[in-house]
Design an enzyme around this catalytic site. Structure first.
Site, PDB file in Angstrom:
ATOM      1  N   GLU A   1       0.801  -1.239   0.000  1.00  0.00           N
ATOM      2  CA  GLU A   1       0.000   0.000   0.000  1.00  0.00           C
ATOM      3  C   GLU A   1       0.829   1.283   0.000  1.00  0.00           C
ATOM      4  O   GLU A   1       0.643   2.152   0.854  1.00  0.00           O
ATOM      5  CB  GLU A   1      -0.969  -0.015   1.191  1.00  0.00           C
ATOM      6  CG  GLU A   1      -1.885  -1.221   1.166  1.00  0.00           C
ATOM      7  CD  GLU A   1      -2.881  -1.260   2.314  1.00  0.00           C
ATOM      8  OE1 GLU A   1      -2.795  -0.424   3.229  1.00  0.00           O
ATOM      9  OE2 GLU A   1      -3.753  -2.151   2.296  1.00  0.00           O
TER      10      GLU A   1
ATOM     11  N   GLU B   1      -5.975 -10.828  -1.419  1.00  0.00           N
ATOM     12  CA  GLU B   1      -6.780 -10.620  -0.202  1.00  0.00           C
ATOM     13  C   GLU B   1      -8.262 -10.624  -0.571  1.00  0.00           C
ATOM     14  O   GLU B   1      -9.040  -9.771  -0.121  1.00  0.00           O
ATOM     15  CB  GLU B   1      -6.402  -9.293   0.475  1.00  0.00           C
ATOM     16  CG  GLU B   1      -4.931  -9.199   0.832  1.00  0.00           C
ATOM     17  CD  GLU B   1      -4.565  -7.964   1.643  1.00  0.00           C
ATOM     18  OE1 GLU B   1      -5.464  -7.291   2.181  1.00  0.00           O
ATOM     19  OE2 GLU B   1      -3.360  -7.676   1.731  1.00  0.00           O
TER      20      GLU B   1
HETATM   21  C1  XIL Z   1      -6.287  -6.367   8.233  1.00  0.00           C
HETATM   22  C2  XIL Z   1      -6.543  -7.577   9.133  1.00  0.00           C
HETATM   23  O1  XIL Z   1      -7.385  -8.464   8.456  1.00  0.00           O
HETATM   24  C3  XIL Z   1      -7.173  -7.124  10.428  1.00  0.00           C
HETATM   25  O2  XIL Z   1      -7.287  -8.214  11.329  1.00  0.00           O
HETATM   26  C4  XIL Z   1      -6.345  -6.008  11.053  1.00  0.00           C
HETATM   27  O3  XIL Z   1      -7.013  -5.522  12.193  1.00  0.00           O
HETATM   28  C5  XIL Z   1      -6.110  -4.878  10.089  1.00  0.00           C
HETATM   29  O4  XIL Z   1      -5.529  -5.385   8.897  1.00  0.00           O
HETATM   30  N1  XIL Z   1      -5.008  -4.694   3.595  1.00  0.00           N
HETATM   31  C6  XIL Z   1      -3.980  -5.467   4.062  1.00  0.00           C
HETATM   32  C7  XIL Z   1      -4.196  -6.335   5.238  1.00  0.00           C
HETATM   33  O5  XIL Z   1      -2.914  -5.511   3.424  1.00  0.00           O
HETATM   34  O6  XIL Z   1      -3.028  -6.485   6.014  1.00  0.00           O
HETATM   35  C8  XIL Z   1      -5.323  -5.829   6.107  1.00  0.00           C
HETATM   36  O7  XIL Z   1      -5.556  -6.807   7.111  1.00  0.00           O
HETATM   37  C9  XIL Z   1      -6.563  -5.581   5.280  1.00  0.00           C
HETATM   38  C10 XIL Z   1      -6.298  -4.551   4.222  1.00  0.00           C
END
Ligand code: XIL
Length: 383
Positions: free
Chosen positions: A161, A266
């Site tokens: 990101e 994701e």
């Molecule tokens: C999220 C997790 O799923 C949560 O448990 C945590 O509280 C916050 O992060 N993008 C990403 C992930 O790259 O690491 C994030 O994961 C969701 C968005």
């Protein structure tokens, strides 16, 4: 003999999980019926993000379902800075070592998530003032962690990101203190520490044209510096009935034209109301009953739309299976999805292929059917 008994136990356990008491259709990998990883074994790997309880195998349903369905795993949180590197000179590898063992035991690829990200940083990092000290942290962090797991892990989300929505660089602590070249530097350090590990850039909304252009610029810059980047991860946090299929297809083509692998890292499909796209974890919305309409179950129409959306997505992934190497869901079953807590706390969400009882949902069957039904998928049976 021991092996046969073991398989029998697993088979029964899998049947119990899927057969359950609701009478839903049985699915088992050990009895020759389809599982996601088997169905797509000639196309791309299929993964899930695991939370700490699942990594420690303290969730019995997940302990059975994960190895049966998935051949790649990503830690949802435990390799993030705030857990793995809590203080300047202290690392905590307990859970990271456990997921390495878990992956090895179950013959699953492991993707490390994530080395450099502006979020979930340890408090000490935010207090660092001088660019030199931040660079020292940056270098120690990448070298120590990527080095420790080289040869034990398939790939790393090296940088996560780094972009704003308009495609410019995110004004993170790293950009502000280390300057524009910090992404290239991160890949350079990772390449040195982990010569046997694939290296990825990962972000959300990079299927959108402006942000995609920013990602392409980052990737080209890494390549122009003679530094290795093996793949790009499109996070894929999308919304029911609004899957940007055209943008996704263009992204697959444009990213792979750079000579790198394309991954969906994701994947989840939000079914609840939300007035913005993407997955900026700092965005929060106050809770309100109107934003949580399906506490007692998902209406059939939404369930079907979700299934259709997953089917369309997987059709597209299959169309480009020569370019798409991995599809990872952000969670295992609906009950443990992060979307129950973000951007609104305490909601009942339904974004994945398995329900709160770990049973396959209609979306699961539609996805599997792409590979099993006569005349669908590529017209061949994978089993
Ligand atoms: C999220 C997790 O799923 C949560 O448990 C945590 O509280 C916050 O992060 N993008 C990403 C992930 O790259 O690491 C994030 O994961 C969701 C968005």
């Amino acid at each position: 003999m021991i092996k046969r008994n073991y398989l029998l136990v697993i088979g029964v356990a899998v049947s119990l999980v899927y057969g359950g008491c609701s009478g839903s259709k049985k699915v088992s990998s050990s009895t020759g019926e389809p599982s996601l990883k088997e169905a797509f074994k000639n196309d791309f790997t299929i993964g899930a993000a695991l939370n700490a309880t699942q990594i420690e195998e303290k969730e019995p349903n997940a302990a059975v379902l994960v190895p049966a369905q998935f051949n790649t795993i990503t830690p949802e949180n435990i390799m993030k800075c705030e857990i793995i590197h809590p203080e300047w000179d202290r690392y905590n590898f307990d859970l990271a070592d456990k997921i390495v063992e878990y992956g090895k035991k179950n013959n699953m690829q492991l993707v490390g998530h994530t080395l450099i990200w502006h979020s979930q940083l340890s408090p000490f990092v935010r207090q660092i003032q001088s660019p030199d000290s931040l660079m020292q942290f940056f270098s120690n962090h990448i070298t120590t962690i990527a080095g420790r797991y080289d040869g034990k892990i398939h790939g790393w989300d090296v940088v996560n990101e780094a972009l704003e929505e308009d495609g410019s660089m995110r004004k993170s602590i790293f950009l502000q203190k280390l300057g524009d070249d910090y992404v290239v530097k991160a890949f350079q350090l990772a390449q040195k520490a982990a010569p046997n590990t694939e290296l990825y850039y990962n972000d959300y909304n990079i299927e959108q044209p402006k942000k995609r252009a920013g990602a392409i610029a980052i990737i080209k810059k890494i390549q122009a510096a003679g530094v290795r980047i093996d793949g790009v991860g499109i996070q894929g946090h999308w919304h029911v009935n609004k899957i940007p299929l055209k943008d996704i297809e263009e992204s697959i083509l444009e990213f792979s034209a750079l000579g790198i692998k394309v991954m969906f890292t994701e994947l989840d499909i939000e079914v609840l109301p939300r007035n913005f796209q993407g997955a900026d974890v700092s965005q929060r919305v106050a809770s309100n009953p109107a934003l949580n309409p399906y506490v007692n179950g998902l209406p059939d129409s939404v369930q079907q739309q979700l299934a259709n959306d997953y089917e369309s997505l997987f059709k597209l992934f299959l169309k480009h299976k020569d370019k798409v190497t991995r599809v990872t869901f952000w969670g295992v079953a609906d009950g443990n999805s992060w979307l129950n807590g973000w951007p609104v706390r305490g909601r009942t969400n339904y974004p994945l292929l398995f329900d709160r009882q770990y049973k396959p949902k209609p979306a699961y069957y539609k996805v599997i059917a792409l590979k099993t039904k006569e005349g669908s998928g590529e017209g061949k049976k994978p089993f």
